[in-house]
Design an enzyme around this catalytic site. Structure first.
Site, PDB file in Angstrom:
ATOM      1  N   SER A   1       0.659  -1.100  -0.109  1.00  0.00           N
ATOM      2  CA  SER A   1      -0.060   0.017  -0.069  1.00  0.00           C
ATOM      3  C   SER A   1       0.864   1.143  -0.176  1.00  0.00           C
ATOM      4  CB  SER A   1      -0.840  -0.042   1.478  1.00  0.00           C
ATOM      5  OG  SER A   1      -2.000   1.091   1.184  1.00  0.00           O
ATOM      6  N   ASP A   2       0.295   2.188  -0.677  1.00  0.00           N
ATOM      7  CA  ASP A   2       1.185   3.642  -0.477  1.00  0.00           C
ATOM      8  C   ASP A   2       0.025   4.644  -0.493  1.00  0.00           C
ATOM      9  OD1 ASP A   2       3.941   4.672  -0.707  1.00  0.00           O
ATOM     10  OD2 ASP A   2       2.781   5.897  -1.879  1.00  0.00           O
ATOM     11  N   GLN A   3       0.356   6.024  -0.024  1.00  0.00           N
ATOM     12  CA  GLN A   3      -0.696   6.924   0.010  1.00  0.00           C
ATOM     13  C   GLN A   3       0.190   8.182  -0.269  1.00  0.00           C
ATOM     14  OE1 GLN A   3      -2.041   8.832   3.655  1.00  0.00           O
ATOM     15  NE2 GLN A   3      -3.884   8.168   3.017  1.00  0.00           N
TER      16      GLN A   3
END
Length: 196
Positions: free
Chosen positions: A70-72
């Site tokens: 995941s990444d934001q």
């Protein structure tokens, strides 16, 4: 492959705490991925690329496992805002966002044997016109230097906001659980059988 391990490719305590809500056993491993944006890479594309890269990096080391990456990336007028890392950068970020809408692009990827899929969930956040004194006081209390956009909506940072609009309420914290569950089901991961 019901007995294949589930691995979270992340060092983020926020993502670990969110995944624990699903009550499935999982391991945590650092993906060691270069997170440098490519030239003129849009924030949503950057978040998706990094989520997949993180999951694939760990999946290469554990080819029989299911891996979640995941990444934001915070998107202010098409420009990516990452983690501030220190107080001065956080002050600059919060000042630039006050009175404006920021789109937090949160991507999740699931990679497993013969499978790789990702989804990006946008979260529209409207920041209020916080004063310099409020920004300074908030940062001294919460020190959110490891959060994209310099504000923790799950803590005191909510006081800096006017509105949050999203189809996936955990996306702003760093791992969109609705999308994560969907991707795991589509990958054939036995989510319900694994929950305890």
């Amino acid at each position: 492959m019901p007995n294949a391990p589930l691995i979270l490719a992340s060092t983020s305590r926020y993502r670990r705490e969110l995944l624990e809500r699903l009550r499935v056993p999982f391991e945590v491993e650092s993906p060691w991925v270069d997170e440098t944006p490519q030239e003129r890479e849009p924030p949503a594309a950057l978040a998706t690329r990094l989520a997949l890269a993180k999951a694939q990096a760990v999946a290469q080391r554990h080819p029989a496992a299911w891996v979640i990456g995941s990444d934001q990336v915070a998107d202010l007028d098409g420009q990516p805002l990452g983690k501030p890392g220190n107080h001065e950068a956080a002050v600059r970020q919060l000042r630039s966002m006050r009175g404006r809408q920021v789109v937090f692009q949160t991507a999740v990827a699931v990679v497993g044997p013969g499978h790789a899929q990702a989804q990006t969930v946008p979260v529209h956040v409207r920041f209020r016109e916080a004063s310099d004194a409020e920004i300074e006081h908030y940062l001294r209390l919460e020190q959110p230097y490891d959060c994209a956009g310099s504000a923790k909506s799950e803590g005191l940072g909510i006081s800096l906001l006017e509105a949050i609009v999203s189809d996936d309420p955990t996306a702003l914290i760093g791992l969109p659980l609705i999308a994560t569950c969907r991707l795991l089901r589509e990958a054939g991961y036995p989510l319900w059988e694994s929950a305890r």
